[in-house]
Design an enzyme around this catalytic site. Structure first.
Site, PDB file in Angstrom:
ATOM      1  N   HIS A 111     -16.585 -47.030   8.544  1.00  0.00           N
ATOM      2  CA  HIS A 111     -17.193 -45.898   7.853  1.00  0.00           C
ATOM      3  C   HIS A 111     -16.361 -44.670   8.200  1.00  0.00           C
ATOM      4  O   HIS A 111     -16.783 -43.800   8.952  1.00  0.00           O
ATOM      5  CB  HIS A 111     -18.638 -45.735   8.339  1.00  0.00           C
TER       6      HIS A 111
ATOM      7  N   ARG B 135     -27.472 -39.553   2.509  1.00  0.00           N
ATOM      8  CA  ARG B 135     -26.642 -38.440   2.980  1.00  0.00           C
ATOM      9  C   ARG B 135     -25.161 -38.611   2.704  1.00  0.00           C
ATOM     10  O   ARG B 135     -24.507 -37.633   2.365  1.00  0.00           O
ATOM     11  CB  ARG B 135     -26.942 -38.078   4.431  1.00  0.00           C
ATOM     12  N   THR B 136     -24.648 -39.805   2.802  1.00  0.00           N
ATOM     13  CA  THR B 136     -23.212 -39.931   2.559  1.00  0.00           C
ATOM     14  C   THR B 136     -22.916 -39.589   1.098  1.00  0.00           C
ATOM     15  O   THR B 136     -22.012 -38.811   0.798  1.00  0.00           O
ATOM     16  CB  THR B 136     -22.708 -41.348   2.903  1.00  0.00           C
TER      17      THR B 136
ATOM     18  N   ARG C  57     -19.112 -47.150  -1.642  1.00  0.00           N
ATOM     19  CA  ARG C  57     -19.842 -47.832  -0.561  1.00  0.00           C
ATOM     20  C   ARG C  57     -20.233 -49.213  -1.064  1.00  0.00           C
ATOM     21  O   ARG C  57     -20.676 -49.365  -2.207  1.00  0.00           O
ATOM     22  CB  ARG C  57     -21.090 -47.046  -0.179  1.00  0.00           C
TER      23      ARG C  57
ATOM     24  N   LYS D 175     -24.237 -57.026 -14.149  1.00  0.00           N
ATOM     25  CA  LYS D 175     -23.857 -57.934 -15.253  1.00  0.00           C
ATOM     26  C   LYS D 175     -22.760 -58.880 -14.814  1.00  0.00           C
ATOM     27  O   LYS D 175     -22.239 -59.662 -15.605  1.00  0.00           O
ATOM     28  CB  LYS D 175     -23.343 -57.120 -16.448  1.00  0.00           C
TER      29      LYS D 175
HETATM   30  C1  NCD Z   1     -24.761 -44.487   8.699  1.00  0.00           C
HETATM   31  C2  NCD Z   1     -24.308 -45.654   7.854  1.00  0.00           C
HETATM   32  O1  NCD Z   1     -24.515 -45.636   6.647  1.00  0.00           O
HETATM   33  O2  NCD Z   1     -23.716 -46.553   8.411  1.00  0.00           O
HETATM   34  N1  NCD Z   1     -25.302 -43.444   7.978  1.00  0.00           N
HETATM   35  C3  NCD Z   1     -24.529 -42.507   7.411  1.00  0.00           C
HETATM   36  O3  NCD Z   1     -23.501 -42.756   6.862  1.00  0.00           O
HETATM   37  N2  NCD Z   1     -24.917 -41.254   7.537  1.00  0.00           N
HETATM   38  C4  NCD Z   1     -25.600 -44.866   9.824  1.00  0.00           C
HETATM   39  C5  NCD Z   1     -26.868 -45.598   9.529  1.00  0.00           C
HETATM   40  O4  NCD Z   1     -27.186 -45.902   8.387  1.00  0.00           O
HETATM   41  O5  NCD Z   1     -27.561 -45.868  10.508  1.00  0.00           O
END
Ligand code: NCD
Length: 305
Positions: free
Chosen positions: A129, A51-52, A101, A80
């Site tokens: 986050h 989702r992110t 990320r 690599k």
């Molecule tokens: C969260 C994360 O990645 O930390 N998810 C997200 O960004 N929607 C929470 C999770 O993974 O539980």
């Protein structure tokens, strides 16, 4: 040039502007449909996410821009042996803005130091986050019409949950917020956070049973037990179903309590709760797109009249 590594990189006044912009995008999406024509967002994801990453892609696409990127480290040159510093130097030639990320805490900060384009931390290990926090704040502000004067319960994996750490950091800047941390002993919020709250004289409680505090909460932030950050599977299995929010437990809550969850959900919220008007986690996912659209525009310095 500006990056976002933590929600604290923006003042509360700047956040208010960002949220006003996100609400304007929500109400007038067509006005923004070409705001990023010709711009490219790179999504560099060294750790799984749907989702992110997709919400960033959706945000850029809805602004008229294009997206390039990779969604796991194995399909990038990291496999690599390329450093994050080199990767971002190269990405700076290909894109106008980057969302990164990484499983290693601080990796996006290293990237930002070597970047010629704005870098957005899209989650670094158990650390921060910020864009989830912006999503959470926008959801509370849009649905409760304020960001002060409430009691928030954070429930589940408060040790490894980076969304929890980011959200607490961000909320301490608003007036009269009281925190109730609900977790098993093993998953308590880290000491550095409780130390910070003590120092700032911000009220908090730590409890194990959700039922005991449910009637006091204005917002309940449920979280998943972060399996990927556990050292052994046995502990995960023992703790994963510690909390399950169902309609019986919800009967103890205020009529207008907001239930949030960063998603993905595993078992911690029973599906029957989804139909309750207090369940706001899918609205939250929608706000996540608006706030990322607002953030991309802000970091690129694009204004729309
Ligand atoms: C969260 C994360 O990645 O930390 N998810 C997200 O960004 N929607 C929470 C999770 O993974 O539980």
């Amino acid at each position: 040039m500006r990056h976002i590594m933590s929600p604290l990189d923006f003042t509360t006044e700047e956040l208010d502007k960002l949220f006003d912009l996100a609400n304007d995008i929500e109400n007038n999406p067509r006005k923004y449909a070409h705001a990023c024509d010709g711009k490219i967002l790179a999504t560099c994801f060294y750790e799984p996410s749907t989702r992110t990453r997709l919400s960033f892609e959706s945000a850029m696409t809805r602004l008229g821009g294009q997206v390039i990127g990779f969604s796991d480290a194995n399909s990038s040159s990291a496999s690599k042996g390329e450093s994050v510093a080199d990767t971002i130097r190269v990405i700076s030639c290909y894109a106008d803005i980057c969302a990164m990320r990484h499983p290693k805490e601080g990796a996006p900060i290293v990237a930002a130091e070597h970047s010629r384009i704005p870098v957005i931390n899209a989650g670094d290990g158990g650390h921060q986050h910020p864009t989830q926090t912006l999503t959470d704040l926008l959801t509370i502000r849009s649905m409760k019409h304020k960001l002060n004067n409430f009691t928030i319960g954070l429930c589940g994996d408060l040790k490894f949950g980076r969304t929890v750490h980011s959200l607490i950091d961000a909320l301490v800047r608003y007036d009269s917020i009281r925190f109730i941390f609900i977790s098993p002993e093993e998953l308590r919020v880290p000491d550095y956070i409780t130390e910070m709250l003590k120092e700032k004289n911000i009220p908090y409680e730590e409890v194990i049973r959700l039922e005991n505090v449910m009637p006091e909460l204005d917002v309940l932030y449920m979280t998943r037990v972060q399996r990927e950050r556990f050292f052994n599977e046995e502990d995960y299995i023992r703790l994963k179903d510690f909390y399950i929010l169902d309609t019986d437990k919800l009967a103890l809550a205020k009529e207008d309590m907001l239930i949030l969850h960063p998603l993905p959900r595993v078992n911690e919220i029973a599906v029957e709760v989804d139909n309750d008007p207090r369940a706001a986690y899918f609205n939250q996912a929608q706000y996540g797109v608006y706030v990322r659209m607002a953030l991309i525009l802000t970091l690129l310095g694009i204004t729309v009249e």
